[in-house]
Design a protein around this motif. Structure first.
Motif, PDB file in Angstrom:
ATOM      1  N   ASP A 156      -6.132  -1.228  -4.306  1.00 58.95           N
ATOM      2  CA  ASP A 156      -5.478  -1.850  -3.159  1.00 58.95           C
ATOM      3  C   ASP A 156      -6.332  -2.992  -2.620  1.00 58.95           C
ATOM      4  OD1 ASP A 156      -3.479  -2.201  -1.311  1.00 58.95           O
ATOM      5  OD2 ASP A 156      -4.225  -0.657   0.065  1.00 58.95           O
ATOM      6  N   GLU A 157      -5.793  -4.194  -2.619  1.00 62.41           N
ATOM      7  CA  GLU A 157      -6.477  -5.369  -2.042  1.00 62.41           C
ATOM      8  C   GLU A 157      -7.841  -5.629  -2.667  1.00 62.41           C
ATOM      9  OE1 GLU A 157      -5.082  -7.378   0.076  1.00 62.41           O
ATOM     10  OE2 GLU A 157      -3.321  -6.175   0.555  1.00 62.41           O
ATOM     11  N   THR A 208       0.840  -1.204   0.000  1.00 63.22           N
ATOM     12  CA  THR A 208       0.000   0.000   0.000  1.00 63.22           C
ATOM     13  C   THR A 208       0.872   1.250   0.000  1.00 63.22           C
ATOM     14  OG1 THR A 208      -1.718  -1.219   1.193  1.00 63.22           O
ATOM     15  CG2 THR A 208      -1.900   1.178   1.191  1.00 63.22           C
TER      16      THR A 208
HETATM   17 MG   LIG Z   1      -1.913  -2.901   2.243  1.00 57.84          MG
END
Ligand SMILES: [Mg+2]
Ligand SMILES: Nc1ncnc2c1ncn2[C@@H]1O[C@H](COP(=O)(O)OP(=O)(O)O)[C@@H](O)[C@H]1O
Length: 371
Positions: A315-316, A38
């Motif tokens: 992200d994710e 991240t």
């Molecule tokens: Mg992360």
């Protein structure tokens, strides 16, 4: 298409020195929790307007114990080199921006790079309060209209002055008029930016393929935005805001804050397949709706010939999708054509990309190896 072919971070959060050499395909960053994935997306987000993906202050992003500020340097696929960093020489903290080695401005950067992102922190946007949704939507507006952030800051600054003036008790009407005039000017621009991008997003949503990521129907709950959507001129919206503020002085004085204006507007999203407000949809439906929204935003940027194609930071996002949905997401990213950056804890999450994407392992010691 605009893509990063090299990304270098120094003293940026957990990364003392990270140097990624890339091609223009999507980039899949994989590695353990806490490895710094991240952080890499946040570093890229610094190349755009505003405070970036975690809305952090400039010094907060400096690696602990580093003795200089952070830098993020990127090479674009046309070989232009851009860099941003924290300049802590002199007093206070300043963002420094360079283009091919020479000092440059945020607006120079905005001509070269546009960014949208989706992070797990946004998952609660439909359940949370209006301010969270407003921030989310304003971020989309900023991706399309980079000056939106500074317009909003001008509005907020004038509003703080107005609140302080009202708090002092006896109000000089001429002084209040002047401050409210500044609020109205910035507020009208803010509302018209929002109205424009709402329509752009809705058109892009409607043009998206039907499938796993449901469509939403968007509207803005705000008098000024509604006036802008109905075609009112900037001057008329400005007059209306100024008039409302003048009328609301006693009320706002009693409340200790400004109760009406575009700083209170809300984004309303209806989950089209069920016709229900997004806030009532299941967690999974909300996530899918959000992915659809970001894809629409990216698509609109990609198709608007006036600027570079977007970097799409997810992200994710892959981990919460089943196989078919992951595969649909990757297909749509390829079709949109901006360089996507995805993160996940396992490399297999990105299998369905095949060789349409590149994989980079991120390790906690800031060593990265391209597979
Ligand atoms: Mg992360
Ligand atoms: N300013 C900082 N200096 C050094 N390390 C930091 C800083 N800010 C965050 N970190 C570290 O970064 C790590 C989290 O990185 P992150 O990118 O969120 O990981 P993930 O790979 O799970 O996405 C944590 O170990 C955290 O301690």
């Amino acid at each position: 298409m605009t893509a990063l072919t090299r990304l270098r971070l120094t003293n940026f959060r957990s990364h003392a020195n990270l140097d990624l050499k890339l091609d223009s395909r999507p980039v899949c960053l994989w590695g353990a929790n806490g490895a710094g994935k991240t952080n890499v997306l946040e570093a890229i987000s610094q190349l755009g307007p505003g405070r970036g993906l975690r809305a952090a202050s400039l010094p907060d992003m400096t690696r602990h114990d580093a003795d200089t500020g952070w830098t993020v340097s990127a090479t674009l696929d046309d070989d232009q080199k851009i860099g941003v960093g924290l300049d802590s020489s002199g007093h206070g903290h300043k963002r420094s921006i360079r283009l091919d080695g020479a000092p440059a401005t945020a607006s120079d950067l905005a001509d070269l790079i546009r960014i949208v992102w989706l992070t797990p922190a946004m998952d609660s946007v439909f359940r949370g309060g209006a301010s969270e949704r407003r921030r989310f939507f304003d971020r989309q507006v900023m991706a399309h209209i980079p000056s939106h952030g500074s317009v909003a800051s001008r509005y907020e600054k004038a509003m703080r002055e107005r609140n302080a003036l009202l708090e002092r008790g006896r109000v000089d009407p001429a002084w209040a008029d002047a401050i409210e005039g500044r609020m109205a000017e910035a507020g009208a621009l803010m509302a018209s930016n929002r109205a424009r991008i709402l329509m752009t997003l809705q058109a892009a949503i409607n043009a998206r393929p039907d499938g796993f990521f449901p469509k939403g129907d968007l509207s803005l709950d705000g008098t000024a935005e509604q006036a802008a959507i109905d075609g009112a001129s900037l001057f008329d919206i400005q007059d209306q805001i100024a008039e409302d503020l003048a009328k609301g002085r006693y009320r706002d004085q009693a409340a200790g804050r400004t109760l009406s204006g575009p700083h209170r507007s809300d984004l309303i999203v209806i989950h089209r397949p069920t016709g229900a407000p997004a806030g009532e949809a299941s967690t999974g439906q909300q996530k899918a709706l959000l992915i659809g929204l970001i894809l629409a935003s990216a698509r609109a940027l990609s198709e608007d010939g006036d600027g570079p194609s977007p970097l799409i930071l997810l992200d994710e996002a892959a981990a919460h999708l089943d196989r078919d949905r992951r595969s649909a997401l990757f297909d749509e990213l390829i079709e949109i054509g901006g360089q996507a950056w995805l993160t996940g804890t396992e490399e297999f999450l990105f299998e369905a990309f095949g060789d349409r994407a590149q994989r980079v392992e991120i390790k906690a010691d800031a060593d990265a190896a391209t597979a």
